[in-house]
Design a protein around this motif. Sequence first.
Motif, PDB file in Angstrom:
ATOM      1  N   ASN A 293     -52.979 -27.771   2.672  1.00 26.71           N
ATOM      2  CA  ASN A 293     -53.256 -29.201   2.708  1.00 26.71           C
ATOM      3  C   ASN A 293     -53.587 -29.728   1.323  1.00 26.71           C
ATOM      4  OD1 ASN A 293     -53.816 -31.766   3.959  1.00 26.71           O
ATOM      5  ND2 ASN A 293     -55.980 -31.332   3.613  1.00 26.71           N
ATOM      6  N   ASP A 296     -52.338 -36.625   0.511  1.00 24.43           N
ATOM      7  CA  ASP A 296     -51.145 -37.120   1.208  1.00 24.43           C
ATOM      8  C   ASP A 296     -50.115 -37.731   0.267  1.00 24.43           C
ATOM      9  OD1 ASP A 296     -52.021 -36.282   3.652  1.00 24.43           O
ATOM     10  OD2 ASP A 296     -52.787 -38.238   4.298  1.00 24.43           O
ATOM     11  N   TYR A 317     -54.881 -24.959   6.128  1.00 21.78           N
ATOM     12  CA  TYR A 317     -55.338 -26.322   5.870  1.00 21.78           C
ATOM     13  C   TYR A 317     -56.424 -26.331   4.819  1.00 21.78           C
ATOM     14  CZ  TYR A 317     -56.366 -31.218   6.958  1.00 21.78           C
ATOM     15  OH  TYR A 317     -56.524 -32.587   6.882  1.00 21.78           O
ATOM     16  N   MET A 338     -52.930 -27.902  10.085  1.00 20.63           N
ATOM     17  CA  MET A 338     -51.788 -27.840   9.165  1.00 20.63           C
ATOM     18  C   MET A 338     -50.478 -28.038   9.910  1.00 20.63           C
ATOM     19  SD  MET A 338     -51.621 -27.492   5.876  1.00 20.63           S
ATOM     20  CE  MET A 338     -50.338 -28.713   5.662  1.00 20.63           C
ATOM     21  N   LYS A 341     -49.972 -31.711  10.638  1.00 19.13           N
ATOM     22  CA  LYS A 341     -49.594 -32.464   9.438  1.00 19.13           C
ATOM     23  C   LYS A 341     -48.131 -32.242   9.087  1.00 19.13           C
ATOM     24  CE  LYS A 341     -50.672 -33.274   4.582  1.00 19.13           C
ATOM     25  NZ  LYS A 341     -51.677 -33.185   3.511  1.00 19.13           N
TER      26      LYS A 341
END
Length: 464
Positions: A293, A296, A317, A338, A341
Motif C-alpha cells: 500500500n 493513492d 498492506y 490490499m 485496493k
Amino acid sequence: MKRYQQAYLLIVVYIFIVGFLILWNPIPRIELNGDEEITILLNESYQELGAKVKSLSQKKIALKIEGNVDSTKVGDYSILYSIEYKEKTIQKKRIIKVREQEKPMIILTGDTKVKLCPNHEYQELGYEAFDNYDGNLTDKVVIHKLKDKWIYTVEDSSQNPYTTVRQFIYEDAEAPSITLQGSSVMTIYQNETYNELGYQAYDNCDGDLTSQVKVSGTVNTSVVGVYELKYTVSDTAGHIAEETRVIRVTPAPDLNGKVIYLTFDDGPSRTITPGVLQILREENVKATFFIINHDDSLNYLIRQAYEDGHTIAIHSYTHNYRHIYSSEQAFFEDLNLMSTKLESITGVKPYITRFPGGSSNTVSRFNPGIMTRLAKELTNKGYIYFDWNIGSGDAGGVSSAYEVYQNVTSSLGNHTNVVLMHDFEGNYYTLNALRDIIHYGKNNGYTFSNITETTPQIKHRIAN
C-alpha cells in the motif's frame, strides 16, 4: 266411647303443656352481624362486626368472641362466638379470608414463538414462576401440552391465576451445509492423479445427508487448466446447498526448461516503477508486481502495469512484520485490505500473493508456527503464494547495478527461475541492471513470462 274422649283430651292437654314450656324456656341462639364468610385484602385492617344473642329469657347472656386475624399474612382465619347456657356451650363461627390481588408471573426462557423442524419435538428451554407474596412458584407451574403450543399456568396462594403460551411454528427454513474435506482450491501437476478428498453434508432437520451429495464436473489432469467440481445436496424441504472445489492443473516444474519470471516487490514508486515499466514495454517482457500500500496518487502506476499485461499480485498492506504475523486474523485483515485496493484499481480480484519476508522468514518466530498455519489457510482460501529461487540482493548488500546483474545471471538455470527484485523508491541499482539482465536471458535462450495461476509454484521450506 266416653272413656276414649277423656283419653284424647288428656293427650291434647299434655302436648299443650310441653309446647308452652318449650316456648317459655327457648334455647338462646347467636346471630352474626354481617356475613359468615368475609374476604379482605392483604394488609387491610379487619374490623370486627360482632354478633347478637337471641333469647326469650330476660336474663342477660354473655357473648364470648375468640380468634385473631393477621392481615399481613394470606390465609383463612376463624372468629369463634360462644355463649354458655345451662352448662352447655353454644357456638357460631365466622371465616375471615385474607387474600392478595396481584397475579404471579411466569417467565419463559427463550422465545415465546419457537421454530421447529416439521419432524422434531419441542425440547423445553426452561421457565420460572414468581409471586410477590409467595416467592418462587416454579414447581407449581402446570403445562398443558398441545401440538402447536404449550400453555403454562400457575396460581398463587390467593388463587390468583397467571397463564402464558409458547407457540410452535413448524417449518424448515434453513438450507443444509456441505463441508469439503481438505482445501477448496487445489493445485496439482499435469498428469498427476486427482484423488477426491471427501466431503460431509448436514441439515438441521434431516441430519446427516452425506450419502445424498451429488458431485458434478470432471478433472482432466492431462490438460493444463482450471477445473471445478460442484457438490450439491437438498433436504426434504427442498432447500439446496452447493459448494465448489477448484482444481488447478499446472505444468510440472520443467527442470530442463529455461523460463525467467521477473518479480518486483514493494512497489510502486515514483522514481523506479515508471522506468521499469518502460524497459519491460520496450523489451516486450511481462513481469509480476507484488504490491504494497502506498499513497493513492501512485495508483495510476498499478493500473498502467495491469494494462501493459503484467500480473498484479498482493504483497502486504502495511508490510509491518510485527503486526501482520501477530495472528492469523491480523494477517488476513492486512491481505484483504490490499486485495480490495487492487481490485478497485484493476477490476480483477487478485489470487497470487507473496508473504512479506517469504514463507521461509524467521522474523515471525515471535509467534511460533504462524507461517505453517498461514500457508495452509491461505491455500484453503484459494490463494497461491510464490517465493523465489533467485535473489538479486537489491534490498541490501549490493553497491552497484553490476552486482545485481551478476547475482541474477549467475544463478539462472535450466528450470523455472523466479527472480526477486524490488522497485522501491530510489532503487536505481535494479533499474539500471534490468535491461542487461533481459538481454542476457534472451541471448542465452531463456524466455520471460509473468506469473499466472497455472505457473509452477516456487515455494520455500517453511521455517516456522
